[in-house]
Scaffold this active site. Structure first.
Site, PDB file in Angstrom:
ATOM      1  N   GLY A   3      45.859  35.526  31.517  1.00  0.00           N
ATOM      2  CA  GLY A   3      45.989  36.606  32.612  1.00  0.00           C
ATOM      3  C   GLY A   3      45.149  37.459  32.073  1.00  0.00           C
ATOM      4  N   SER A   5      41.553  37.271  32.541  1.00  0.00           N
ATOM      5  CA  SER A   5      40.183  37.143  33.422  1.00  0.00           C
ATOM      6  C   SER A   5      39.864  38.883  34.209  1.00  0.00           C
ATOM      7  CB  SER A   5      40.347  36.497  34.482  1.00  0.00           C
ATOM      8  OG  SER A   5      40.965  36.090  35.561  1.00  0.00           O
ATOM      9  N   SER A   6      41.141  39.282  34.325  1.00  0.00           N
ATOM     10  CA  SER A   6      41.332  40.973  35.481  1.00  0.00           C
ATOM     11  C   SER A   6      42.521  42.078  34.555  1.00  0.00           C
ATOM     12  CB  SER A   6      41.207  40.300  35.997  1.00  0.00           C
ATOM     13  OG  SER A   6      42.150  39.919  37.278  1.00  0.00           O
ATOM     14  N   GLY A   7      41.887  42.592  35.357  1.00  0.00           N
ATOM     15  CA  GLY A   7      43.026  43.411  34.986  1.00  0.00           C
ATOM     16  C   GLY A   7      44.017  44.124  34.097  1.00  0.00           C
ATOM     17  N   ASP A  57      46.585  26.965  34.576  1.00  0.00           N
ATOM     18  CA  ASP A  57      47.267  27.025  35.406  1.00  0.00           C
ATOM     19  C   ASP A  57      48.957  27.091  34.087  1.00  0.00           C
ATOM     20  OD1 ASP A  57      49.931  27.744  36.451  1.00  0.00           O
ATOM     21  OD2 ASP A  57      49.044  27.368  38.538  1.00  0.00           O
ATOM     22  N   SER A 136      55.422  42.883  31.069  1.00  0.00           N
ATOM     23  CA  SER A 136      56.450  42.949  32.236  1.00  0.00           C
ATOM     24  C   SER A 136      55.558  44.493  33.302  1.00  0.00           C
ATOM     25  CB  SER A 136      58.059  43.291  31.531  1.00  0.00           C
ATOM     26  OG  SER A 136      58.737  43.869  33.489  1.00  0.00           O
ATOM     27  N   TYR A 150      59.630  40.249  43.468  1.00  0.00           N
ATOM     28  CA  TYR A 150      59.369  40.433  41.982  1.00  0.00           C
ATOM     29  C   TYR A 150      59.485  40.842  41.020  1.00  0.00           C
ATOM     30  CZ  TYR A 150      55.634  43.301  39.306  1.00  0.00           C
ATOM     31  OH  TYR A 150      54.887  43.595  38.750  1.00  0.00           O
ATOM     32  N   LYS A 154      60.056  39.858  36.701  1.00  0.00           N
ATOM     33  CA  LYS A 154      59.907  41.133  35.781  1.00  0.00           C
ATOM     34  C   LYS A 154      61.282  41.545  35.041  1.00  0.00           C
ATOM     35  CE  LYS A 154      55.519  41.318  36.451  1.00  0.00           C
ATOM     36  NZ  LYS A 154      54.835  41.042  34.949  1.00  0.00           N
TER      37      LYS A 154
END
Length: 296
Positions: A3, A5-7, A57, A136, A150, A154
Site C-alpha cells: 500500500g 503508493s499513497s497515504g 494485489d 491497524s 471495517y 483491523k
C-alpha cells in the site's frame, strides 16, 4: 511497504528512505507506483539507494505475493522491515453495507497483511532479525457506528500481531501494530464521501492527523521494537485502555498501563456516553424528518 503508493504507506516509505533504506513499494496501480517512486527518490541520502516498484494485489493470490517478494529480495537483499499498509474502508449502517464488502475488506485489510508477512517470516527467522509492522487503526481498538465492515478487519490484525510476536520474539524479530487516528490521506477523503452523519460527528470529536506525522511515529516505534504504536493523547489513552494481554516493551510501559488504566476508563466512559448521545440524537432527528415527510 505494501500500500506504498499513497497515504500513510507512501509517507512511511519516504521516512525510511530519508534514513538511507532501500525501498520496495507494493501496490496495485502501476502508474501511481511510478509517480510515488519519483517523489521518494527526491529524498535520497546517497547514490546507492534504490526504490523498487511491484504491481500486485497482496490480498488475492499467496503464491504470487510470495514470488514477487522473493524477486525483490533477490534484487535488493533480505527484507529488514516489512510494513503492511495496504487497506481500504467502507462505511455505512450494518444492514446497508453489501455482503460482498465484508468479504472484500477482510481480504484486503487482513489477508493482505497475512500473505506478505507469511512470505518473509522464514527468511527473517533464518537471519535472526527483522521487523514486521501491521497498520491497524483506532477503529481496530474501538468499534464505532458505521464501521461494522471495517473495524473487525483491523481488530483481526491485533490478534495476528500478538500471536506472531510470541512466535517471532525468540528469533529477534519484533512486531509492531500501529493504530493511527483519522489521517489526511486520499483514502480518508474517499471514505468521508459516504460516511453516515453519526460517524462524521463522532470523528469530529478528535482532530485529523497529517500522514507525515503518523509515518514518523510508526517508523520510530518499529525501529525501537515497540509492540504498540499510537499517535497523540487520544491514541495513548486508547492504547492503555485496550492493552489487555498485549506484550510490553519495557517495565515502564507496563507500570504506566497499570497506573493509568482506571483513570482512563473513567474518561473513556464519558467518550462512549457522548458517542451514544450522538447516535440517539441523529436517530430522533431522522425519525422526526421521516414523520414530517409522511404528514406532508
Amino acid at each position: 511497504v505494501t500500500g506504498g503508493s499513497s497515504g500513510i504507506g507512501k509517507c512511511i516509505a519516504i521516512e525510511c528512505y530519508k534514513q538511507g533504506a532501500f525501498i520496495t513499494l507494493i501496490a496495485r496501480d502501476e502508474n501511481k507506483l511510478l509517480q510515488t517512486k519519483k517523489e521518494i527518490e527526491e529524498y535520497s541520502v546517497n547514490d546507492k539507494q534504490v526504490v523498487l516498484c511491484i504491481s500486485v494485489d497482496v490480498s488475492k493470490d499467496y503464491e504470487q505475493v510470495e514470488n514477487v517478494l522473493k524477486q525483490a529480495q533477490e534484487k535488493l537483499g533480505p527484507v529488514d522491515m516489512l510494513v503492511n499498509c495496504a487497506g481500504t474502508s467502507v462505511t455505512g449502517k450494518f444492514e446497508d453495507i453489501e455482503v460482498n464488502s465484508f468479504e472484500r475488506l477482510m481480504a484486503v485489510n487482513y489477508l493482505g497483511s497475512v500473505y506478505p508477512s507469511r512470505a518473509v517470516i522464514a527468511t527473517m527467522k533464518e537471519r535472526r532479525m527483522g521487523r514486521i509492522v501491521f497498520v491497524s487503526s483506532q477503529a481496530g481498538q474501538l468499534g464505532l457506528f458505521g464501521y461494522t465492515a471495517y473495524s473487525p478487519t483491523k481488530f483481526a490484525l491485533r490478534g495476528l500481531a500478538e500471536a506472531l510476536q510470541m512466535e517471532a520474539k525468540p528469533y529477534n524479530i519484533y512486531v509492531t501494530v500501529a493504530y493511527p487516528p483519522d489521517t489526511d490521506t486520499p483514502g480518508f477523503a474517499e471514505e468521508s464521501k459516504t460516511k453516515p452523519l453519526e460517524t462524521k460527528l463522532i470523528s469530529e470529536t478528535s482532530s485529523v492527523c497529517q500522514a507525515e506525522q503518523v509515518a514518523r511515529v510508526i517508523v520510530k516505534d518499529a525501529i525501537q521494537g515497540n509492540f504498540n504504536s499510537s499517535v497523540g493523547s487520544d491514541g495513548y489513552m486508547l492504547s492503555i485502555l485496550t492493552s489487555g494481554m498485549s506484550p510490553v516493551t519495557s517495565i515502564t510501559e507496563g507500570l504506566q498501563q497499570v497506573v493509568c488504566m482506571g483513570i482512563f476508563r473513567i474518561v473513556g466512559l464519558f467518550y462512549l456516553g457522548s458517542f451514544d448521545s450522538i447516535v440517539r440524537r441523529c436517530m430522533i432527528q431522522r425519525e422526526k424528518s421521516e414523520s414530517a415527510d409522511k404528514t406532508e
